[in-house]
Each structure stands twice: as structure tokens, then as C-alpha cells.
Design a protein around this motif. Sequence first.
Motif, short mmCIF file in Angstrom:
data_model
loop_
_atom_site.label_atom_id
_atom_site.label_comp_id
_atom_site.label_asym_id
_atom_site.label_seq_id
_atom_site.Cartn_x
_atom_site.Cartn_y
_atom_site.Cartn_z
N PRO A 104 -70.50 4.77 -39.91
CA PRO A 104 -71.78 5.36 -39.53
C PRO A 104 -71.67 6.82 -39.06
O PRO A 104 -72.56 7.64 -39.33
N SER A 105 -70.58 7.14 -38.38
CA SER A 105 -70.38 8.52 -37.91
C SER A 105 -70.12 9.46 -39.08
O SER A 105 -70.48 10.65 -39.02
N ALA A 146 -72.02 -7.73 -39.90
CA ALA A 146 -71.23 -6.52 -40.13
C ALA A 146 -72.10 -5.41 -40.71
O ALA A 146 -72.04 -4.25 -40.25
N ASN A 147 -72.92 -5.75 -41.67
CA ASN A 147 -73.80 -4.76 -42.28
C ASN A 147 -74.92 -4.34 -41.34
O ASN A 147 -75.25 -3.15 -41.21
N ARG A 148 -75.51 -5.32 -40.65
CA ARG A 148 -76.61 -5.02 -39.73
C ARG A 148 -76.13 -4.11 -38.60
O ARG A 148 -76.79 -3.12 -38.26
N TYR A 149 -74.95 -4.45 -38.02
CA TYR A 149 -74.48 -3.66 -36.89
C TYR A 149 -74.06 -2.26 -37.31
O TYR A 149 -74.18 -1.31 -36.53
N ALA A 150 -73.59 -2.10 -38.53
CA ALA A 150 -73.22 -0.77 -39.01
C ALA A 150 -74.43 0.16 -38.93
O ALA A 150 -74.32 1.31 -38.49
N TRP A 151 -75.58 -0.34 -39.35
CA TRP A 151 -76.79 0.49 -39.31
C TRP A 151 -77.35 0.63 -37.90
O TRP A 151 -77.93 1.66 -37.55
N GLN A 152 -77.14 -0.39 -37.07
CA GLN A 152 -77.53 -0.28 -35.67
C GLN A 152 -76.68 0.77 -34.97
O GLN A 152 -77.18 1.58 -34.18
N PHE A 153 -75.38 0.76 -35.25
CA PHE A 153 -74.44 1.76 -34.74
C PHE A 153 -74.94 3.15 -35.12
O PHE A 153 -74.97 4.08 -34.28
N GLU A 159 -77.98 4.19 -35.86
CA GLU A 159 -79.20 4.57 -35.13
C GLU A 159 -78.89 4.94 -33.69
O GLU A 159 -79.37 5.95 -33.18
N TRP A 160 -78.07 4.13 -33.03
CA TRP A 160 -77.72 4.42 -31.64
C TRP A 160 -76.92 5.70 -31.52
O TRP A 160 -77.11 6.47 -30.58
N LYS A 161 -76.03 5.95 -32.48
CA LYS A 161 -75.21 7.17 -32.44
C LYS A 161 -76.10 8.40 -32.60
O LYS A 161 -75.89 9.42 -31.91
N LYS A 162 -77.08 8.35 -33.47
CA LYS A 162 -77.98 9.48 -33.66
C LYS A 162 -78.83 9.73 -32.41
O LYS A 162 -79.17 10.88 -32.10
N GLU A 163 -79.15 8.66 -31.70
CA GLU A 163 -79.96 8.78 -30.49
C GLU A 163 -79.10 9.05 -29.25
O GLU A 163 -79.63 9.18 -28.15
N ASN A 164 -77.78 9.11 -29.46
CA ASN A 164 -76.82 9.35 -28.38
C ASN A 164 -76.90 8.27 -27.30
O ASN A 164 -76.78 8.56 -26.10
#
Length: 241
Positions: free
Chosen positions: A4-5, A185-192, A194-199
Motif C-alpha cells: 500500500p505504501s 489479506a486483500n481487504r486489509y491491504a486497502w484498509q492499510f 486508506e489509513w496510511k493516506k489519512e496518517n
Amino acid sequence: MEGPSIVIACEELKPFLKKKIKKATGTAKIPLRAISGSTLKSARSWGKHLLLFFSDVNLRIHFLMFGSYRINNPRENRIPKLELDYGDSKIYFYSCAIKEQPKGFEKNYDWSIDLMSPEWDSKKALKNVQANQDAQVCDVLMDQDIFAGLGNIMKNEIQFNTRLHPETKVKDLSLPRLKALVKEANRYAWQFYEWKKENVLKRNWQVMRKKSCPICGRNIKKKVTGKLKRWSHFCNHCQKK
């Protein structure tokens, strides 16, 4: 740096596409002269790889354990592996492995195993997991030939979300639980992502670097697990082996 990063890095590089690079410097053994004066045509992600396509040079960047990139914010007392000077702005890459790649190299990548790719194939992932019956969950999740882009942070959170002990073997899981693991695994990758973009990524961790379980309150155990010998953070009570 996890998948995700890398996707976020590609997004942050978009303003620099097709802009002339005044000078390329760094310690990486790549054709810096050819990059100087050229343009970055595109940036793509595959798993943990950042793929950069310049006018006449293609690069693959792997950030390893502690790699990073900076835009207009250099790290003090650190020499970058690659620095791209645009005149009014600069991009820095640190502590990473950078290799030149031949033209068309991206065609050799299997995009169906990349968690962040539109071509991600969950059925293929399930089949690949099932082919590793004696493997532990902690190793299967980190297998880049199954879940490209999945790193140790994601591993620990996915294990907790699916209530799986990291040392559980694939052969001991039912088909519904295996399907749930692949889906998570796929769901959390996209959750990661979103959270990373929102810091807000770290504040949403459940077990990673936590002292107590958010469900039962018991101590989180930290242990080196699997053949890969990576740290696992888990709750022995909620994630029974």
C-alpha cells in the motif's frame, strides 16, 4: 515498505511525470548520466517494488527493511541512493536496493498475485495457499509469490483480524477459514492504504507493537515465528493455536 505504501509513492510521484530532470546523483550503481536530462514517464507498483520508467532507463526499487523516500525533505547526514533534482524540487531515495531493468521487464511480473492490483485473483491466492499445507500462516502471508506486497505489519494485523495464531499450519484450517484469510489479506491491504493516506495507520493497529489485547485485555505476545524468522505480535487467548 509494504505494498500500500508503494501505491501511495506512485501517487505522490505523479506531479513529476514528464518533467525534465536536471540532474540525477546518488550511490546506486545505475546509469545516472542517462537519467540526467531525461523525464520520468511513469511509476508503477508491484508488491513491494517501485517501478520507475525514464526516457531510456528503467529502474526497480525495493525498500528492504528500512528504506524510504522523501520529497523536498532530505534526511540529515544521510547520502541518498538516488537523488532526482528537478530544480524547484527534489526526490530522495534512501537505504533501498535500486537495479536497472531491461525494456519490457514489467511483462514478467504476475499482476494477479499483487494485492493492490486490479488484476488481483483471490481464487489463485487460495489455490496457492492450499498448495502449502505444512506451512505456517505467518510464512504463507509473507510469501511474495502468493501475497505480493504483504509485509510484517499487515501479517500481524491480518492474523489478529482472522483470529489465527501465527504458527497455525495451513493443513489445520478449514476451507471457510482459508477463504476468510485470503479475503482479509486483500481487504486489509486497502484498509492499510486508506489509513496510511489519512496518517492514522498506527493508531488503528490492534496488536502490532501493542501491550494488551483490545478484546480480552491480556498481554500481547511478541515472538519470532516461522521459517522466515520474523516477529509476530499476537494474543494467545484470542488467537489460539
